[in-house]
Design a protein around this motif. Structure first.
Motif, mmCIF file in Angstrom:
data_model
loop_
_atom_site.group_PDB
_atom_site.id
_atom_site.type_symbol
_atom_site.label_atom_id
_atom_site.label_comp_id
_atom_site.label_asym_id
_atom_site.label_seq_id
_atom_site.Cartn_x
_atom_site.Cartn_y
_atom_site.Cartn_z
ATOM 1 N N GLY A 104 -18.404 10.945 23.927
ATOM 2 C CA GLY A 104 -17.018 10.516 23.745
ATOM 3 C C GLY A 104 -16.753 9.986 22.343
ATOM 4 O O GLY A 104 -17.605 9.333 21.737
ATOM 5 N N VAL A 105 -15.561 10.269 21.850
ATOM 6 C CA VAL A 105 -15.126 9.780 20.539
ATOM 7 C C VAL A 105 -13.737 9.175 20.694
ATOM 8 O O VAL A 105 -12.864 9.760 21.342
ATOM 9 N N THR A 106 -13.532 8.001 20.122
ATOM 10 C CA THR A 106 -12.207 7.384 20.123
ATOM 11 C C THR A 106 -11.952 6.740 18.762
ATOM 12 O O THR A 106 -12.855 6.678 17.913
ATOM 13 N N VAL A 107 -10.712 6.296 18.558
ATOM 14 C CA VAL A 107 -10.308 5.766 17.248
ATOM 15 C C VAL A 107 -9.603 4.431 17.404
ATOM 16 O O VAL A 107 -8.763 4.259 18.288
ATOM 17 N N VAL A 108 -9.955 3.493 16.548
ATOM 18 C CA VAL A 108 -9.190 2.262 16.380
ATOM 19 C C VAL A 108 -8.386 2.446 15.097
ATOM 20 O O VAL A 108 -8.936 2.346 14.005
ATOM 21 N N PRO A 109 -7.093 2.778 15.202
ATOM 22 C CA PRO A 109 -6.320 3.145 14.012
ATOM 23 C C PRO A 109 -6.047 1.953 13.117
ATOM 24 O O PRO A 109 -6.208 0.789 13.510
ATOM 25 N N GLY A 110 -5.611 2.259 11.909
ATOM 26 C CA GLY A 110 -5.331 1.193 10.956
ATOM 27 C C GLY A 110 -4.892 1.742 9.622
ATOM 28 O O GLY A 110 -4.355 2.849 9.546
ATOM 29 N N PRO A 111 -5.129 1.013 8.544
ATOM 30 C CA PRO A 111 -4.626 1.391 7.222
ATOM 31 C C PRO A 111 -5.145 2.748 6.766
ATOM 32 O O PRO A 111 -6.277 3.135 7.049
ATOM 33 N N SER A 112 -4.285 3.458 6.037
ATOM 34 C CA SER A 112 -4.647 4.743 5.444
ATOM 35 C C SER A 112 -3.991 4.845 4.083
ATOM 36 O O SER A 112 -2.760 4.729 3.972
ATOM 37 N N ALA A 113 -4.777 5.059 3.049
ATOM 38 C CA ALA A 113 -4.220 5.182 1.699
ATOM 39 C C ALA A 113 -3.299 6.388 1.600
ATOM 40 O O ALA A 113 -2.317 6.365 0.856
ATOM 41 N N VAL A 114 -3.600 7.445 2.355
ATOM 42 C CA VAL A 114 -2.818 8.680 2.259
ATOM 43 C C VAL A 114 -1.368 8.435 2.668
ATOM 44 O O VAL A 114 -0.433 8.689 1.904
ATOM 45 N N VAL A 115 -1.163 7.954 3.879
ATOM 46 C CA VAL A 115 0.208 7.780 4.364
ATOM 47 C C VAL A 115 0.894 6.592 3.695
ATOM 48 O O VAL A 115 2.122 6.583 3.543
ATOM 49 N N THR A 116 0.141 5.591 3.271
ATOM 50 C CA THR A 116 0.734 4.458 2.567
ATOM 51 C C THR A 116 1.286 4.899 1.218
ATOM 52 O O THR A 116 2.411 4.543 0.845
ATOM 53 N N ALA A 117 0.508 5.689 0.489
ATOM 54 C CA ALA A 117 0.978 6.199 -0.798
ATOM 55 C C ALA A 117 2.172 7.122 -0.618
ATOM 56 O O ALA A 117 3.139 7.079 -1.393
ATOM 57 N N ILE A 214 -6.772 5.034 -7.125
ATOM 58 C CA ILE A 214 -5.633 5.870 -7.487
ATOM 59 C C ILE A 214 -5.297 6.897 -6.404
ATOM 60 O O ILE A 214 -6.181 7.566 -5.865
ATOM 61 N N CYS A 215 -3.998 7.031 -6.120
ATOM 62 C CA CYS A 215 -3.462 8.159 -5.361
ATOM 63 C C CYS A 215 -2.398 8.832 -6.220
ATOM 64 O O CYS A 215 -1.624 8.150 -6.899
ATOM 65 N N ILE A 216 -2.377 10.146 -6.206
ATOM 66 C CA ILE A 216 -1.342 10.909 -6.897
ATOM 67 C C ILE A 216 -0.501 11.611 -5.841
ATOM 68 O O ILE A 216 -1.038 12.329 -4.993
ATOM 69 N N VAL A 217 0.800 11.402 -5.889
ATOM 70 C CA VAL A 217 1.720 12.054 -4.961
ATOM 71 C C VAL A 217 2.620 12.977 -5.779
ATOM 72 O O VAL A 217 3.228 12.544 -6.761
ATOM 73 N N VAL A 218 2.664 14.248 -5.379
ATOM 74 C CA VAL A 218 3.338 15.274 -6.181
ATOM 75 C C VAL A 218 4.408 15.965 -5.342
ATOM 76 O O VAL A 218 4.142 16.383 -4.209
#
Length: 273
Positions: A104-117, A214-218
């Motif tokens: 079994g695999v499960t996730v405790v979600p939280g911060p993400s640089a991708v969606v925050t940026a 650094i994150c670059i959003v284009v």
């Protein structure tokens, strides 16, 4: 089971109650860097001291099988240094092995640089693509940008501050000096900054040196309004550049709204003529 747990990307106050409860009870933690995880435990005031097992890009393949068996017997928490494990961080091979083994695999979600940026950028968020870290070598980096030249979705990249100026210059060369870009650095930290401008403007700004994560959003390319014959010509142009016909048709269909099937069959007929 295997539990993927997202950790703060900068500000410890972003740690969820669920993450804190998980770490208070955890017996075994696979960590990208055990020193970083030990610091996280202290920073969150967690008294529990679970067994820490290093799991990073250099040993994940060889350790995956044994960790899957461990997760079959007890809960195994997987942490990266910041953000969600497996997203440009170790963990994918372990998750794949666990799924294959029926663990079994499960996730405790939280911060993400991708969606925050992405949310911070001010660029369209309805459709986007995450492209991970840009290649280190310029030739490979230029090739990566060429492959995305007709991408209409907003694009998110990770980049090292040491290569930021070169990457932005390459972006301007391939995607156009006027392409809208946002460089986001130090997300959730004291010196968080979102620098907005054209690719050329930000390449010049970064040349003086930039520090931090650094994150670059284009911004995506504008959808082309062309007829089928012109679309087929563009497919053939991509094929001449080395694309597979199927991939070229898909790329032009995405950029123009034309039928992928019509583009494929039209280009195929043109090549046979």
């Amino acid at each position: 089971m295997l539990i993927l747990a997202a950790t703060p990307i900068g500000n410890l106050k972003d740690a969820s109650l669920r993450l804190i409860e998980l770490l208070e009870a955890a017996e075994v933690v696979a960590a990208e860097d055990t020193r970083v995880t030990a610091k996280l435990l202290r920073g969150l005031g967690i008294e529990n001291r679970p067994r820490l097992i290093p799991l990073h890009e250099h040993n994940e393949r060889e350790k995956a099988a044994s960790l899957v068996e461990l997760a079959r017997e007890t809960d195994l928490v997987l942490l990266s240094d910041a953000g969600m494990p497996t997203v440009s961080d170790p963990g994918f091979q372990l998750v794949a092995a666990a799924v294959e083994a029926g663990v079994g695999v499960t996730v405790v979600p939280g911060p993400s640089a991708v969606v925050t940026a992405l949310a911070l950028s001010g660029l369209p968020t309805d459709r986007f693509t995450f492209e991970g870290f840009l290649p280190r070598k310029q030739g490979d980096r230029l090739g990566a940008f060429r492959a995305l030249a007709r991408e209409t979705r907003t694009m998110v990249f990770f980049e090292s501050p040491n290569r930021l100026a070169d990457s932005l210059a390459d972006l301007a060369t391939v995607l156009g000096a006027d392409r809208r870009v946002v460089v986001v650095r130090e997300l959730t930290k004291l010196y968080e900054e979102a620098k907005r401008g054209t690719a050329a403007e930000l390449a010049a700004w970064a040349a003086a040196g930039v520090k931090g994560e650094i994150c670059i959003v284009v911004a995506g390319a504008e959808a082309l309004e062309i007829d089928l014959d012109a679309g087929i010509a563009q497919v053939l142009e991509l094929v001449s550049d080395g694309y597979r016909l199927k991939d070229a048709a898909a790329a032009i269909a995405e950029a123009t709204g034309l039928s992928r099937r019509d583009l494929y069959e039209g280009a195929l007929a043109a090549r046979r003529a």
